[in-house]
Design a protein around this motif. Structure first.
Motif, PDB file in Angstrom:
ATOM      1  N   SER A 155      34.767  33.105  53.428  1.00 59.85           N
ATOM      2  CA  SER A 155      35.900  32.194  53.443  1.00 59.85           C
ATOM      3  C   SER A 155      35.483  30.757  53.734  1.00 59.85           C
ATOM      4  O   SER A 155      34.596  30.496  54.533  1.00 59.85           O
ATOM      5  N   ARG A 156      36.154  29.810  53.073  1.00 63.14           N
ATOM      6  CA  ARG A 156      35.862  28.395  53.301  1.00 63.14           C
ATOM      7  C   ARG A 156      36.983  27.698  54.068  1.00 63.14           C
ATOM      8  O   ARG A 156      36.989  26.486  54.191  1.00 63.14           O
ATOM      9  N   VAL A 157      37.991  28.448  54.497  1.00 67.57           N
ATOM     10  CA  VAL A 157      39.015  27.841  55.346  1.00 67.57           C
ATOM     11  C   VAL A 157      39.086  28.585  56.678  1.00 67.57           C
ATOM     12  O   VAL A 157      38.688  29.740  56.777  1.00 67.57           O
ATOM     13  N   THR A 158      39.591  27.908  57.700  1.00 70.89           N
ATOM     14  CA  THR A 158      39.637  28.516  59.025  1.00 70.89           C
ATOM     15  C   THR A 158      40.753  29.541  59.101  1.00 70.89           C
ATOM     16  O   THR A 158      41.698  29.529  58.307  1.00 70.89           O
ATOM     17  N   GLY A 173      44.145  28.221  59.485  1.00 73.03           N
ATOM     18  CA  GLY A 173      44.619  27.501  58.311  1.00 73.03           C
ATOM     19  C   GLY A 173      45.906  28.091  57.761  1.00 73.03           C
ATOM     20  O   GLY A 173      46.661  27.440  57.039  1.00 73.03           O
ATOM     21  N   ILE A 223      31.328  23.626  58.183  1.00 70.29           N
ATOM     22  CA  ILE A 223      32.677  23.100  58.349  1.00 70.29           C
ATOM     23  C   ILE A 223      33.568  23.699  57.271  1.00 70.29           C
ATOM     24  O   ILE A 223      33.183  23.770  56.112  1.00 70.29           O
ATOM     25  N   TYR A 224      34.749  24.111  57.670  1.00 69.81           N
ATOM     26  CA  TYR A 224      35.674  24.697  56.709  1.00 69.81           C
ATOM     27  C   TYR A 224      36.430  23.605  55.960  1.00 69.81           C
ATOM     28  O   TYR A 224      36.598  22.495  56.467  1.00 69.81           O
ATOM     29  N   GLU A 225      36.894  23.953  54.788  1.00 67.70           N
ATOM     30  CA  GLU A 225      37.565  22.968  53.935  1.00 67.70           C
ATOM     31  C   GLU A 225      38.790  22.357  54.604  1.00 67.70           C
ATOM     32  O   GLU A 225      39.013  21.154  54.520  1.00 67.70           O
ATOM     33  N   ASP A 226      39.591  23.175  55.283  1.00 67.81           N
ATOM     34  CA  ASP A 226      40.794  22.620  55.897  1.00 67.81           C
ATOM     35  C   ASP A 226      40.473  21.719  57.083  1.00 67.81           C
ATOM     36  O   ASP A 226      41.175  20.750  57.353  1.00 67.81           O
ATOM     37  N   GLN A 227      39.349  22.021  57.786  1.00 58.89           N
ATOM     38  CA  GLN A 227      38.928  21.133  58.878  1.00 58.89           C
ATOM     39  C   GLN A 227      38.489  19.784  58.320  1.00 58.89           C
ATOM     40  O   GLN A 227      38.838  18.729  58.848  1.00 58.89           O
TER      41      GLN A 227
END
Lengths: 300, 409
Positions: free
Chosen positions: A273-276, A279, B30-34
């Motif tokens: 996953s690329r979002v927390t 999120g 780092i995540y995209e939304d961060q």
């Protein structure tokens, strides 16, 4: 001999130490239980900490009245199976007796009202220590938390003036009416929690796995449809394969489209996953400092 | 996979939070939304770059002032290692939070602004690092872009700081020239610093040698809680602070001094053959004993010192100075006792490390040595020999605040 303990075990041992340290220093503890994976792991760890004795405190659930059916069923089964003592604080009651005022409009949520119900539950039961499953990796205000987090008589967190916390010498002293929030999972990441669930074989609610559900989309978030959810013009309900990465109440938790139906698949999905995780939480998005502001008011 | 806990320290504006932000960004943690959130905030604030410090400066007051107030914890991993980062504040006013962050780490990363060189906070933080017995120090000389990537500037700071460090006791020190803002030598090797032949910051933290420096010799098991679900079961639950305990071992119970044997060591997951730090276990003993929280299980041939007079080096963390005749509460292992200040010996001058025996008022952010008398004996070790039974905290009996970190001498 190499005296080393694997990483997940280190986290488990740290949490057990914190549980025992907190219980030894307070009079009337309780565990905040939401029915989400973190609080389920907390119950599992509490059991380990006091075994073969029983968990020496009740589970406290702050129920917004807008919970997922699956969460409540899971909660009741867990309590029954292990004989835990459950205390429910009802937001619905707080609204009825005038302590809290319901938000209006299609985006109304009872998320912020939970703090009011939580504080009155604490006062009524005279809890002086509340265990929470919050983790520092979840959110930027939570990244600042101590293991033993002091709350004043109004339940407020003072982030600019926290007590120093040295080594693992936790100072649980407080004045009457003050309390502590204690966070044994502080150092766990989302992935650590999942890997621990896998290695310990812990049961979790079906919401975490892919299932077909009636949902609608709003501002990029996939909401579960429920009788108390109001659609805005142009929104339509569809049946989609989704799962939840975190579980709050229905009004503040977004789903993710997913086909991951086993623990293994869920873990792989999280790794990629690329979002927390948060999120998908609408409650965090109300302002830049939404979490900090709610925490100051007594939120989890 | 092993794990490295490190703290970032140094003076205000030396770029600690920016370094962490850069490390997370360049290592794709780092995540995209961060990223979207901090890009938006940077834009709103009128900054013409993405302010990576916003990743750790999570409090409203921190963002408003552009400083770090309290420790932020960040978690990331590479294929080599897992990392827990404690991003500490640089401002002198928040030294108490720096001490909090540095008290539980394996390594300290100290930043120095290449334009300013070694300043008082650099010395204060490295002195505290040494006091706390942190074994590894990584010195990042930052903002090399603002001094034209000058080798001379780097060498001069390295020489200055090295001469200060000779008076401390940190066994492993690394120097790296970096630009946290642009990412030079953080994750990728810098083309702007061709004269530097050493490793990047990431490579250095991935490869720090973490020998097992924990004390596995002196057996100390402070009792946290007695578990007694029924009349037939009584276990002493706690964490092994040091040494190794096995079933059948002969043990000495403190304070009673009685000797007995370990019947069994167990957890919910089964019997334990060898218990060592940081294991939390239940110990069952042969015979009946009067033993409760704050008492200690040890070995007969290896005893801690029984002491009612303590000689302690203090990091003072509270606005109210140490009261020369004050009464406090001391928490040591799982035991709390009353304490009274007997004598203040000296205060350490942070700049030259000299003992100041004239001005003995130990104020917030000072380090000083004092003697205390406690209401009942503690079983202590020297901090140098055993961190866990050699450390204590001082608590104000009226406000309940933790006012000092204490290292037993």
């Amino acid at each position: 001999m190499d005296y080393k303990v694997p990483y997940l075990k280190q986290l488990e041992l740290e949490a057990i130490y914190i549980f025992r340290e907190a219980v030894s220093q307070c009079e009337n503890p309780a565990l905040l239980f939401s029915g989400g994976k973190d609080s389920i792991v907390m119950v599992h760890l509490a059991k380990k900490a006091f075994w073969p004795g029983k968990i020496p405190f009740p589970l406290v659930h702050i129920d917004t009245g807008h919970n997922f059916e699956e969460t409540l069923t899971f909660r009741d089964e867990l309590v029954k199976l292990h004989g835990h003592n459950l205390v429910v604080g009802s937001v619905e009651e707080s609204i009825k007796n005038g302590e809290a005022h319901e938000e209006v409009g299609p985006k109304a949520s009872r998320n912020a009202l939970q703090s009011i119900t939580l504080m009155s539950t604490i006062e009524n039961n005279k809890y002086d220590c509340l265990f929470g499953g919050a983790r520092r990796d979840e959110e930027k205000a939570r990244a600042k938390e101590r293991f033993f987090s002091h709350r004043d008589a109004f339940g407020q967190w003072e982030p600019k003036n926290q007590r120093p916390e040295l080594w693992s010498l936790y100072n649980g002293r407080k004045n009457p009416d003050e309390h502590f929030r204690v966070f044994p999972l502080s150092n766990w990441t989302e992935l650590d929690v999942w890997e621990y669930i896998r290695s310990e074989g812990i049961e979790i609610p079906s919401l975490y796995f892919s299932h077909k559900r009636e949902v609608f989309k709003r501002e990029g978030v996939i909401y579960a449809h429920a009788p108390f959810m109001t659609l805005i013009e142009g929104e339509t309900v569809e049946r989609v394969s989704v799962r939840f990465r975190t579980i709050g109440d229905v009004t503040c938790t977004g789903a993710v489209e997913s086909t991951a139906s086993t623990l293994e698949e869920v873990i792989n999905e999280i790794k990629a996953s690329r979002v927390t995780e948060r999120g998908t939480r609408i409650d965090d998005k109300r302002s830049e400092a939404a979490m900090e502001d709610r925490k100051k008011q007594g939120y989890f | 996979m092993d794990i490295l806990k490190f703290a970032t320290v140094g003076s205000v504006d030396d770029g600690k939070s920016t370094l962490i932000g850069r490390l997370l960004f360049d290592s794709k943690s780092i995540y995209e939304d961060q990223l979207a959130a901090i890009t938006e905030t940077s834009k709103k604030r009128g900054e013409d770059f993405v302010n990576l410090a916003l990743l750790t400066d999570g409090l409203r007051a921190e963002r408003e002032q552009g400083i770090t107030i309290d420790v932020a914890y960040r978690y990331f991993s590479t294929p080599q290692r897992k990392f827990i980062i404690a991003d500490c504040p640089g401002h002198i006013e928040y030294t108490r939070n720096m001490v909090t962050g540095a008290s539980s780490v394996d390594a300290v990363v100290i930043l120095i602004d290449a334009r300013h060189g070694v300043v008082e906070q650099t010395k204060r933080h490295s002195f505290i690092t040494s006091l706390l017995q942190v074994k590894h120090l990584i010195v990042c000389i930052n903002k090399m872009d603002l001094v034209d990537y000058s080798e001379d500037v780097y060498n001069k700071i390295k020489k200055d700081f090295s001469s200060f460090l000779t008076r401390l006791s940190i066994p492993d020190v690394h120097f790296i020239p970096i630009s946290a803002l642009d990412g030079d030598n953080v994750v990728d090797k810098s083309k702007n610093l061709p004269w530097y032949g050493g490793s990047t910051f990431l490579y250095t933290i991935e490869n720090l040698h973490l020998g097992s420096d924990h004390n596995h010799v002196d057996c100390r098991f402070p009792i946290q809680i007695v578990i007694r679900p029924n009349l037939d079961y009584r276990a002493y639950a706690g964490r092994v602070e040091s040494g190794v305990f096995k079933p059948g071992d002969e043990v000495r119970l403190l304070p009673s001094g009685f000797t007995t044997k370990i019947k069994k060591i167990e957890t919910i997951d089964g019997e334990v053959k060898e218990a060592f730090h940081p294991m939390s276990v239940n110990i069952l003993l042969e015979g009946e004993h009067d033993l409760s929280r704050g008492d200690m299980i040890t070995k007969p041939n290896n005893q801690p010192e029984k002491a009612q007079d303590l000689d302690v080096m203090l990091c003072w963390l509270n606005k109210t100075p140490l009261n020369p005749k004050g009464k406090y509460i001391i928490k040591h292992t799982t035991k709390e006792v009353k304490a009274i200040t007997k004598e203040i010996l000296y205060k350490v001058n942070i700049n030259n490390l000299h003992k100041d025996e004239e001005d003995k008022v130990i104020r917030m952010n000072d380090v000083g040595r004092a003697k205390f008398r406690v209401s009942s004996p503690l079983f202590i070790d020297k901090f140098k020999a055993n961190k866990n039974s050699g450390s204590l905290i001082l608590i104000d009996q009226f406000t309940n605040e933790t006012v000092a970190a204490g290292l037993i001498l």
